[in-house]
Every structure is written in C-alpha cells, then in structure tokens.
Scaffold this motif. Structure first.
Motif, PDB file in Angstrom:
ATOM      1  N   LEU A  90      -3.826 -12.151  -2.517  1.00 15.82           N
ATOM      2  CA  LEU A  90      -4.791 -12.746  -3.275  1.00 15.82           C
ATOM      3  C   LEU A  90      -3.906 -13.602  -4.269  1.00 15.82           C
ATOM      4  O   LEU A  90      -2.877 -13.007  -4.846  1.00 15.82           O
ATOM      5  CB  LEU A  90      -5.513 -12.070  -4.239  1.00 15.82           C
ATOM      6  CG  LEU A  90      -6.480 -12.687  -5.450  1.00 15.82           C
ATOM      7  CD1 LEU A  90      -7.386 -13.602  -4.726  1.00 15.82           C
ATOM      8  CD2 LEU A  90      -7.043 -11.414  -6.283  1.00 15.82           C
ATOM      9  N   ALA A 106      -6.786 -24.018  -1.797  1.00  8.42           N
ATOM     10  CA  ALA A 106      -7.567 -22.814  -1.240  1.00  8.42           C
ATOM     11  C   ALA A 106      -7.745 -22.812   0.036  1.00  8.42           C
ATOM     12  O   ALA A 106      -7.892 -21.822   0.842  1.00  8.42           O
ATOM     13  CB  ALA A 106      -8.514 -22.545  -2.253  1.00  8.42           C
ATOM     14  N   ALA A 110      -6.596 -20.200   3.088  1.00  8.33           N
ATOM     15  CA  ALA A 110      -7.299 -19.499   4.108  1.00  8.33           C
ATOM     16  C   ALA A 110      -6.646 -19.649   5.385  1.00  8.33           C
ATOM     17  O   ALA A 110      -6.777 -18.565   6.109  1.00  8.33           O
ATOM     18  CB  ALA A 110      -8.534 -19.819   4.036  1.00  8.33           C
ATOM     19  N   ASP A 113      -4.444 -16.788   5.936  1.00  6.70           N
ATOM     20  CA  ASP A 113      -5.065 -15.617   6.058  1.00  6.70           C
ATOM     21  C   ASP A 113      -4.824 -14.916   4.495  1.00  6.70           C
ATOM     22  O   ASP A 113      -4.418 -13.813   4.058  1.00  6.70           O
ATOM     23  CB  ASP A 113      -4.652 -14.319   6.706  1.00  6.70           C
ATOM     24  CG  ASP A 113      -5.541 -13.314   6.882  1.00  6.70           C
ATOM     25  OD1 ASP A 113      -6.679 -13.277   6.461  1.00  6.70           O
ATOM     26  OD2 ASP A 113      -5.049 -12.290   7.281  1.00  6.70           O
ATOM     27  N   THR A 115      -6.162 -15.327  -0.052  1.00  8.11           N
ATOM     28  CA  THR A 115      -7.289 -15.717  -0.547  1.00  8.11           C
ATOM     29  C   THR A 115      -6.826 -16.547  -1.833  1.00  8.11           C
ATOM     30  O   THR A 115      -6.009 -15.616  -2.352  1.00  8.11           O
ATOM     31  CB  THR A 115      -8.084 -14.687  -0.795  1.00  8.11           C
ATOM     32  OG1 THR A 115      -8.478 -13.887   0.282  1.00  8.11           O
ATOM     33  CG2 THR A 115      -9.344 -14.728  -1.638  1.00  8.11           C
ATOM     34  N   ILE A 117      -7.996 -18.269  -5.745  1.00  6.17           N
ATOM     35  CA  ILE A 117      -8.959 -18.565  -6.777  1.00  6.17           C
ATOM     36  C   ILE A 117      -8.187 -19.370  -7.801  1.00  6.17           C
ATOM     37  O   ILE A 117      -6.908 -19.216  -8.141  1.00  6.17           O
ATOM     38  CB  ILE A 117      -9.523 -17.492  -7.454  1.00  6.17           C
ATOM     39  CG1 ILE A 117      -8.481 -16.697  -8.089  1.00  6.17           C
ATOM     40  CG2 ILE A 117     -10.381 -16.638  -6.504  1.00  6.17           C
ATOM     41  CD1 ILE A 117      -9.336 -15.730  -9.092  1.00  6.17           C
ATOM     42  N   GLY A 139     -13.814 -19.984  -7.042  1.00  4.42           N
ATOM     43  CA  GLY A 139     -13.685 -19.198  -5.952  1.00  4.42           C
ATOM     44  C   GLY A 139     -14.636 -18.553  -5.421  1.00  4.42           C
ATOM     45  O   GLY A 139     -15.957 -18.430  -5.948  1.00  4.42           O
ATOM     46  N   SER A 140     -14.689 -17.756  -4.202  1.00  4.15           N
ATOM     47  CA  SER A 140     -15.862 -16.847  -3.925  1.00  4.15           C
ATOM     48  C   SER A 140     -16.048 -15.673  -4.744  1.00  4.15           C
ATOM     49  O   SER A 140     -15.200 -15.185  -5.524  1.00  4.15           O
ATOM     50  CB  SER A 140     -15.383 -16.427  -2.521  1.00  4.15           C
ATOM     51  OG  SER A 140     -14.509 -15.345  -2.529  1.00  4.15           O
ATOM     52  N   GLU A 142     -16.633 -12.569  -4.009  1.00  5.21           N
ATOM     53  CA  GLU A 142     -15.902 -11.408  -3.598  1.00  5.21           C
ATOM     54  C   GLU A 142     -14.385 -11.605  -4.142  1.00  5.21           C
ATOM     55  O   GLU A 142     -13.876 -10.665  -4.510  1.00  5.21           O
ATOM     56  CB  GLU A 142     -15.683 -11.407  -2.047  1.00  5.21           C
ATOM     57  CG  GLU A 142     -16.879 -11.339  -1.437  1.00  5.21           C
ATOM     58  CD  GLU A 142     -18.000 -12.380  -1.356  1.00  5.21           C
ATOM     59  OE1 GLU A 142     -19.177 -12.183  -0.985  1.00  5.21           O
ATOM     60  OE2 GLU A 142     -17.568 -13.558  -1.527  1.00  5.21           O
ATOM     61  N   ALA A 143     -13.687 -12.766  -4.119  1.00  6.17           N
ATOM     62  CA  ALA A 143     -12.264 -12.808  -4.556  1.00  6.17           C
ATOM     63  C   ALA A 143     -12.312 -13.039  -6.127  1.00  6.17           C
ATOM     64  O   ALA A 143     -11.471 -12.136  -6.624  1.00  6.17           O
ATOM     65  CB  ALA A 143     -11.926 -14.347  -4.323  1.00  6.17           C
ATOM     66  N   ARG A 146     -12.430  -9.106  -6.609  1.00  8.40           N
ATOM     67  CA  ARG A 146     -10.993  -8.590  -6.488  1.00  8.40           C
ATOM     68  C   ARG A 146      -9.998  -8.865  -7.399  1.00  8.40           C
ATOM     69  O   ARG A 146      -9.306  -8.103  -7.962  1.00  8.40           O
ATOM     70  CB  ARG A 146     -10.573  -9.059  -5.104  1.00  8.40           C
ATOM     71  CG  ARG A 146      -9.233  -8.605  -4.718  1.00  8.40           C
ATOM     72  CD  ARG A 146      -8.869  -9.122  -3.362  1.00  8.40           C
ATOM     73  NE  ARG A 146      -7.771  -8.774  -2.931  1.00  8.40           N
ATOM     74  CZ  ARG A 146      -7.024  -9.527  -2.012  1.00  8.40           C
ATOM     75  NH1 ARG A 146      -7.587 -10.349  -1.173  1.00  8.40           N
ATOM     76  NH2 ARG A 146      -5.630  -9.079  -1.765  1.00  8.40           N
ATOM     77  N   ASN A 164     -14.241 -22.739  -5.224  1.00  4.72           N
ATOM     78  CA  ASN A 164     -13.083 -23.115  -5.393  1.00  4.72           C
ATOM     79  C   ASN A 164     -12.794 -24.527  -6.098  1.00  4.72           C
ATOM     80  O   ASN A 164     -13.607 -25.295  -5.580  1.00  4.72           O
ATOM     81  CB  ASN A 164     -11.891 -23.300  -4.167  1.00  4.72           C
ATOM     82  CG  ASN A 164     -11.530 -21.939  -3.856  1.00  4.72           C
ATOM     83  OD1 ASN A 164     -12.213 -21.316  -2.758  1.00  4.72           O
ATOM     84  ND2 ASN A 164     -10.529 -21.156  -4.650  1.00  4.72           N
TER      85      ASN A 164
END
Length: 294
Positions: A90, A106, A110, A113, A115, A117, A139-140, A142-143, A146, A164
C-alpha cells in the motif's frame, strides 16, 4: 503493526514518521538530507540509503515530498518505488500534488499490483508533531480501510472524500481557504496597528467571535511578533495555489479572490520571503503600506 517505509523527512515528514514509531509500527526512513534520517534513527527507525531500499521490505510506503515531480520521481524514476515494492503493498502519498497527477500515478501503481491512496494533510508542523493532522483521503473504500491504522497514528480528523485524486482536490480547496484567512488576518493586523490598538487584546477578542479561526489562533501572534520561522513555507503555499488555479482553469471555475491570493503569494516569494512561514504574507501588507518589516 505494519512495516512502514517513510520517504521524505522534512518539517512534516519527520514528526509524522516519529509518531508512527510511537504507535508501534516498524519504520524505515529515507531522506536525501542525511541529518533528518539521523534524527529519525534516534527515535528507533531503521535508515535506508535510497527510496527503493526503504520500500523493498515494507507493507506500507508513505511519501511526504514537496511537489508532483518529486512524487513522480520517487515512484517511477530509476530506482523508484514501483520497481522495488513488493506486490500487494500500500502506498500512502501524504504530499500535496496535482489531482490529475495523483490519479494517474494510482492507475500506474495498480499496473504493478500496488494500491495507492492520496492522503494530503492540513495542520502544519504543530499538527504533525502532535499527531492531530486533518487528512483528506482519495482512493477506494477498501484501500482507505486498510490505511486507517497508519492514518490514525498521524491524524485526528481523517475523512475519505472520494476516489483517487479527490484528496488532492480537497487539499487544494483547503490551501485556498488558508491563504485567504492569512491575507485577511494580515490586513486586519495592519489596520489595528495603524490605529494604535492593543493588538494582543484585539486578537484575543477577535478569536472569540465569528472572526475566530485556526489560522488566527496559530498565526496571529506570530504575525504580531514578526516571527516567521517556517512551519509551512511561502514557497510551498505558492506551489499549492498554482495547483488551485490550474485545476480551476481546467474545470472552467472562476476564482476571483483565489487568483489574487496566488499573485500575492507569488509576490511574497519574489520579494525573497519564500523560505519564511506563509504567515509572512503580512510582510507584503507592510510593504504595500510603506511600513517597516521588523
């Protein structure tokens, strides 16, 4: 607790990295100025000799560098983070950069691979030291979830504001508002001084009413005392207002006061005040009125 690489140990980055250590995270720091890494090492951090070396074993990679080209270089340049980070890592970019650059980086992350933010901050050096920064996150969801354990170690107001680039858009708006507060405070103080008012008393009562603001609370006394040791430099605020005016033009948004604030900040920089705190906008007001700067 996470293994964190922290790249960029300036006025903001160094105390932020220190707060991550205090929160129990394992921090590896990198900065081009060695004395800053030495200060972090004294707090228990490991020190790397490059951005890539810092990122190699990290689960989370934090950046706090001055401008869009600096972030691009750290991430995509030769020996950059994109080529060194482990898949699945991350990246949290605390820097203040252009929203379009942030979104594009961003997308490139990806492809590796990774992530990413954007998490620009507000609160200045004091907020960085105290761990009370306001953080606007793009960001997403989920990110963002995290990243929260890391963000909670350096900030107290942490808000997910969109995809993003959205964090950088909100930060640009923040910098526009802060510049406006600083300029109006500077003009009010010059007005008070011209009439021989007790400025200590005046700032106190203004701070308790509708005119009160965090800018007044944190910068009013510094202006009154002509004390402009940098917490956030004119040079950086000049850069941020350039982001505001460029982004506004791209969206066909007219910012009459914002354009003037950008010119006033540029004028302060041209006058040699770029390394001073952004509260040194007061010096521009003093110059305009033919008053002594000291």
């Amino acid at each position: 607790m996470s293994k964190i690489a922290f790249i960029g140990l300036g006025i903001m980055g160094l105390p932020m990295a220190g707060n991550l250590i205090d929160a129990g995270h394992e921090v590896t720091g990198y900065n081009h100025a060695v004395e800053r890494t030495e200060q972090l090492a004294e707090r228990g951090a490991r020190i790397a000799d490059s951005s890539a070396a810092a990122a190699e074993q990290a689960e989370v990679i934090c950046l706090m560098v001055p401008d869009s080209p600096d972030v691009e270089q750290v991430l995509t340049g030769e020996g950059g983070v994109f080529g060194a980070a482990r898949p699945g890592s991350l990246i949290i970019d605390f820097s203040s950069i252009r929203p379009d650059v942030s979104a594009a980086l961003a997308a490139r992350a990806a492809e590796h691979d990774l992530t990413m933010i954007d998490a620009p901050v507000s609160g200045g050096e004091a907020g960085a030291i105290d761990g009370t920064l306001s953080i606007m996150v793009g960001g997403s969801p989920e990110a963002f979830a995290r990243a929260e354990p890391v963000l909670n170690a350096v900030g107290s107001t942490i808000v997910h504001v969109g995809p993003n680039g959205a964090g950088q858009t909100v930060k640009a708006a923040n910098q526009l508002m802060v510049a406006g507060h600083l300029q109006v405070l500077a003009e009010a103080l010059a007005f008070l001084e011209a009439y021989g008012a007790d400025t200590t008393a005046a700032l106190r009562v203004l701070g308790g009413g509708l005119a009160g603001s965090k800018v007044l609370a944190l910068k009013g006394e510094a202006m009154r005392e002509r004390s402009f040791a940098p917490g956030f430099r004119i040079d950086l605020h000049h850069k941020d207002l350039g982001i505001v005016t460029t982004a506004a033009r791209g969206a066909d948004v007219i910012l009459p006061l914002g354009s003037q604030l950008a010119a006033l900040m540029a004028s302060a920089r041209a006058a040699g005040d770029g390394e001073l705190d952004h509260s040194a906008l007061f010096r521009g007001v003093l110059r305009a009125n033919g008053r002594p700067l000291e």
